[in-house]
Design a protein around this motif. Structure first.
Motif, PDB file in Angstrom:
ATOM      1  N   LEU A 131       6.200 -27.891  20.825  1.00  0.00           N
ATOM      2  CA  LEU A 131       4.999 -28.728  20.890  1.00  0.00           C
ATOM      3  C   LEU A 131       5.089 -29.802  21.963  1.00  0.00           C
ATOM      4  O   LEU A 131       4.148 -30.561  22.158  1.00  0.00           O
ATOM      5  N   GLU A 132       6.222 -29.880  22.647  1.00  0.00           N
ATOM      6  CA  GLU A 132       6.346 -30.855  23.728  1.00  0.00           C
ATOM      7  C   GLU A 132       5.444 -30.454  24.889  1.00  0.00           C
ATOM      8  O   GLU A 132       5.122 -29.290  25.082  1.00  0.00           O
ATOM      9  N   GLY A 133       5.058 -31.439  25.685  1.00  0.00           N
ATOM     10  CA  GLY A 133       4.194 -31.146  26.824  1.00  0.00           C
ATOM     11  C   GLY A 133       2.734 -31.162  26.435  1.00  0.00           C
ATOM     12  O   GLY A 133       2.358 -31.573  25.337  1.00  0.00           O
ATOM     13  N   ARG A 134       1.894 -30.672  27.343  1.00  0.00           N
ATOM     14  CA  ARG A 134       0.456 -30.716  27.129  1.00  0.00           C
ATOM     15  C   ARG A 134      -0.194 -29.342  27.243  1.00  0.00           C
ATOM     16  O   ARG A 134      -1.416 -29.235  27.346  1.00  0.00           O
ATOM     17  N   ASP A 135       0.595 -28.278  27.254  1.00  0.00           N
ATOM     18  CA  ASP A 135       0.017 -26.934  27.360  1.00  0.00           C
ATOM     19  C   ASP A 135      -0.892 -26.656  26.170  1.00  0.00           C
ATOM     20  O   ASP A 135      -0.643 -27.111  25.045  1.00  0.00           O
ATOM     21  N   GLU A 136      -1.948 -25.893  26.429  1.00  0.00           N
ATOM     22  CA  GLU A 136      -2.927 -25.566  25.398  1.00  0.00           C
ATOM     23  C   GLU A 136      -2.392 -24.545  24.401  1.00  0.00           C
ATOM     24  O   GLU A 136      -2.821 -24.496  23.248  1.00  0.00           O
ATOM     25  N   LYS A 137      -1.417 -23.732  24.842  1.00  0.00           N
ATOM     26  CA  LYS A 137      -0.886 -22.665  23.998  1.00  0.00           C
ATOM     27  C   LYS A 137       0.635 -22.676  24.032  1.00  0.00           C
ATOM     28  O   LYS A 137       1.246 -23.187  24.960  1.00  0.00           O
ATOM     29  N   ALA A 138       1.213 -22.072  23.007  1.00  0.00           N
ATOM     30  CA  ALA A 138       2.663 -21.860  22.974  1.00  0.00           C
ATOM     31  C   ALA A 138       2.945 -20.609  22.170  1.00  0.00           C
ATOM     32  O   ALA A 138       2.273 -20.343  21.162  1.00  0.00           O
ATOM     33  N   LEU A 139       3.901 -19.818  22.616  1.00  0.00           N
ATOM     34  CA  LEU A 139       4.322 -18.614  21.898  1.00  0.00           C
ATOM     35  C   LEU A 139       5.725 -18.880  21.375  1.00  0.00           C
ATOM     36  O   LEU A 139       6.667 -19.048  22.151  1.00  0.00           O
ATOM     37  N   VAL A 140       5.848 -18.940  20.051  1.00  0.00           N
ATOM     38  CA  VAL A 140       7.082 -19.421  19.436  1.00  0.00           C
ATOM     39  C   VAL A 140       7.771 -18.299  18.663  1.00  0.00           C
ATOM     40  O   VAL A 140       7.147 -17.662  17.805  1.00  0.00           O
ATOM     41  N   PRO A 141       9.070 -18.040  18.954  1.00  0.00           N
ATOM     42  CA  PRO A 141       9.800 -17.062  18.140  1.00  0.00           C
ATOM     43  C   PRO A 141      10.232 -17.689  16.809  1.00  0.00           C
ATOM     44  O   PRO A 141      10.910 -18.705  16.783  1.00  0.00           O
ATOM     45  N   ILE A 142       9.788 -17.101  15.694  1.00  0.00           N
ATOM     46  CA  ILE A 142      10.147 -17.610  14.367  1.00  0.00           C
ATOM     47  C   ILE A 142      10.593 -16.445  13.502  1.00  0.00           C
ATOM     48  O   ILE A 142       9.817 -15.542  13.208  1.00  0.00           O
ATOM     49  N   ARG A 143      11.857 -16.441  13.138  1.00  0.00           N
ATOM     50  CA  ARG A 143      12.388 -15.473  12.170  1.00  0.00           C
ATOM     51  C   ARG A 143      11.976 -14.046  12.493  1.00  0.00           C
ATOM     52  O   ARG A 143      11.442 -13.315  11.648  1.00  0.00           O
ATOM     53  N   GLY A 144      12.193 -13.655  13.731  1.00  0.00           N
ATOM     54  CA  GLY A 144      11.933 -12.280  14.134  1.00  0.00           C
ATOM     55  C   GLY A 144      10.514 -11.997  14.540  1.00  0.00           C
ATOM     56  O   GLY A 144      10.192 -10.858  14.883  1.00  0.00           O
ATOM     57  N   GLU A 145       9.628 -12.989  14.484  1.00  0.00           N
ATOM     58  CA  GLU A 145       8.240 -12.795  14.900  1.00  0.00           C
ATOM     59  C   GLU A 145       7.892 -13.767  16.017  1.00  0.00           C
ATOM     60  O   GLU A 145       8.498 -14.829  16.148  1.00  0.00           O
ATOM     61  N   ARG A 146       6.896 -13.401  16.804  1.00  0.00           N
ATOM     62  CA  ARG A 146       6.394 -14.298  17.845  1.00  0.00           C
ATOM     63  C   ARG A 146       5.042 -14.826  17.384  1.00  0.00           C
ATOM     64  O   ARG A 146       4.069 -14.071  17.251  1.00  0.00           O
ATOM     65  N   VAL A 147       4.989 -16.117  17.098  1.00  0.00           N
ATOM     66  CA  VAL A 147       3.794 -16.745  16.549  1.00  0.00           C
ATOM     67  C   VAL A 147       3.095 -17.520  17.655  1.00  0.00           C
ATOM     68  O   VAL A 147       3.706 -18.322  18.365  1.00  0.00           O
ATOM     69  N   SER A 148       1.797 -17.278  17.802  1.00  0.00           N
ATOM     70  CA  SER A 148       1.020 -17.919  18.838  1.00  0.00           C
ATOM     71  C   SER A 148       0.384 -19.200  18.311  1.00  0.00           C
ATOM     72  O   SER A 148      -0.341 -19.174  17.315  1.00  0.00           O
TER      73      SER A 148
END
Length: 477
Positions: A131-148
């Motif tokens: 969540l750092e920064g000011r980008d509108e989106k982030a794709l986060v790896p969580i427990r084997g999944e990629r959450v947008s």
């Protein structure tokens, strides 16, 4: 049930035990008979723990001479066993500290159903970094999944310069949920969840949502419950880990509302039924029909004068102060019969007062208790308090809603944000802190700093339960 502990070790009163919780599962009649014979010669008049454990019923103390092997889900944050099951007495083992290496007398089960504190801490750190920064989106790896994560800069709580209120974005919401998760998670875990979604912010469409008909991440746990109104089973969400908390915020859940009962027998309801889905009868016989507390919902119907025609009362100082007065009257009444109550702001206009109880009573019994107490208080203060259902009859008074004590009824969980201007949160307080408090003292902006300084005022809500069965006749009278 057995009260168990681990050796306190050096510097902590050698020979004493650190209390580890209550074990009430894993026994049959034959085993209980064998244990009773072993225990008769060990009876003593003093408890063996470094501090007296929380007890709510007559207890027989034993000299700590026997070693029990206990299986459990995990250690809780306050050093208790979660969901313990008795396996056997260990004739071949000597007592040893839980941190020592060697054969384990108390050992955790491998479970996929609940994240450990270390897992949640790691997830929190990873997600906060995203969540750092000011980008509108982030794709986060969580427990084997990629959450947008999307629309991070969308304003959900607009600013109001005239009222001195700042704006809050989805990024602010997600950051708040993650940073306060160590305090929030114990109060939301295992409780069927109702989402109050406002994907376009507090001035857009808002709707209650209990079920989800689209795909969702695998780390989001669910529970199947029999629906009395639809006469069939339905799936609800549980929020049992930090990634789920983040996902709820991502889909626009600005308020988190939960049941007053938990789909867990921890810590005092071992052996209770966990069949929630087979039929209405099975749900009524299950632990989900036994609440963790008696609820008193204190709701001021004193208007500010700024409300639209037909609207609910808005927050105003006079109304909240009268609500506090009623809360202190209630506290005094409860203390007169030996009961401890805890309190939190609703985050809007009202207060929530809870009496934590041992889960031996169903919702019908608890509602009758809340009604009797509320009516008694109303009779003492008829000019200030009402229990009337007709809104027109509540005007100018404090409404005490005892019908909140019902299965499937929900209130916003402790530390939940609220979907009103300024982003206030529902804040648990000590009674001393309530005296000078007002809802807008606690917002998404300052709640974390307060928690880091004072801790969770409700940290013992699930441990220090009170047995009120003996008081039912008194309360009903």
């Amino acid at each position: 049930s057995l009260l168990v502990g681990t050796p306190a070790g050096r510097g902590k009163r050698i020979g004493k035990l650190e209390y580890a919780g209550r074990v009430g599962s894993g026994f049959d009649e034959r085993l209980l008979g064998d244990l009773r014979k072993r225990f008769d010669d060990l009876k003593t008049g003093k408890h063996p723990f470094t501090e007296e454990p929380p007890i709510d019923r007559p207890t027989t103390w034993l000299k700590p001479k026997l070693v029990a092997e206990v299986e459990f889900a995990e250690w809780t944050a306050d050093g208790r066993l979660r969901a313990p099951v008795f396996l056997r007495l260990r004739e071949d083992a000597k007592p040893r500290n839980k941190k020592e290496k060697g054969p384990a007398e108390i050992r955790p089960r491998q479970s996929r159903a609940r994240a450990t504190p270390s897992q949640d801490e790691a997830d929190t750190a990873t997600l906060l970094a995203a969540l750092e920064g000011r980008d509108e989106k982030a794709l986060v790896p969580i427990r084997g999944e990629r959450v947008s994560l999307t629309n991070l800069n969308k304003v959900l709580w607009p600013a109001d310069e005239n009222a001195g209120l700042r704006a809050y974005t989805k990024r602010d919401l997600l950051r708040y949920l993650l940073q306060t998760s160590p305090w929030l998670m114990p109060h939301i875990a295992d409780r069927p969840l109702t989402m109050i979604r406002m994907p376009d912010g507090i001035h857009g469409e808002r709707f209650f949502q209990k079920h989800w008909d689209r795909s969702f991440p695998s780390f989001v746990e669910t529970i199947t419950l029999f629906s009395e109104s639809k006469e069939e089973a339905h799936t609800y969400f549980l929020c049992n880990n930090v990634p789920t908390l983040l996902w709820l915020g991502q889909v626009g859940t600005l308020e988190l509302h939960v049941w007053h009962s938990r789909a867990s027998t921890y810590p005092e309801a071992a052996g209770a039924s966990t069949d929630y889905a087979s039929s209405l009868e099975s749900l009524e016989a299950s632990i989900l029909n036994r609440p963790d507390w008696v609820v008193f919902d204190i709701d001021p119907y004193i208007y500010s004068g700024k409300e639209a025609k037909g609207a609910e009362p808005e927050y105003n100082v006079q109304a909240f102060d009268k609500g506090k007065t009623v809360a202190f009257w209630l506290k005094e009444l409860l203390e007169s019969i030996g009961l401890r109550a805890i309190v939190k702001t609703s985050g809007k206009t009202g207060l929530h007062v809870f009496v934590p109880i041992v889960r031996t009573l169903d919702f019908d019994a608890v509602r009758s208790i809340s009604q009797a107490v509320s009516e008694h208080l109303r009779r003492q203060h008829p000019k200030e308090i009402t229990t009337e259902w007709a809104t027109t009859k509540r005007t100018g008074k404090i409404f005490m809603d005892y019908n909140m004590n019902a299965r499937a009824k929900t209130l916003n969980v402790a530390y939940s944000p609220r979907g009103v201007p300024g982003a206030p949160v529902s804040m648990p307080l000590t009674w001393e802190a309530l005296e000078k408090a007002h809802p807008m003292d606690f917002t998404m902006e300052n709640a974390l700093a307060r928690l880091e300084k004072t801790g969770d005022a409700w940290k013992d809500a699930l441990r220090l339960k009170q047995n009120i069965e003996a008081l039912i006749d008194f309360w009903k009278g």
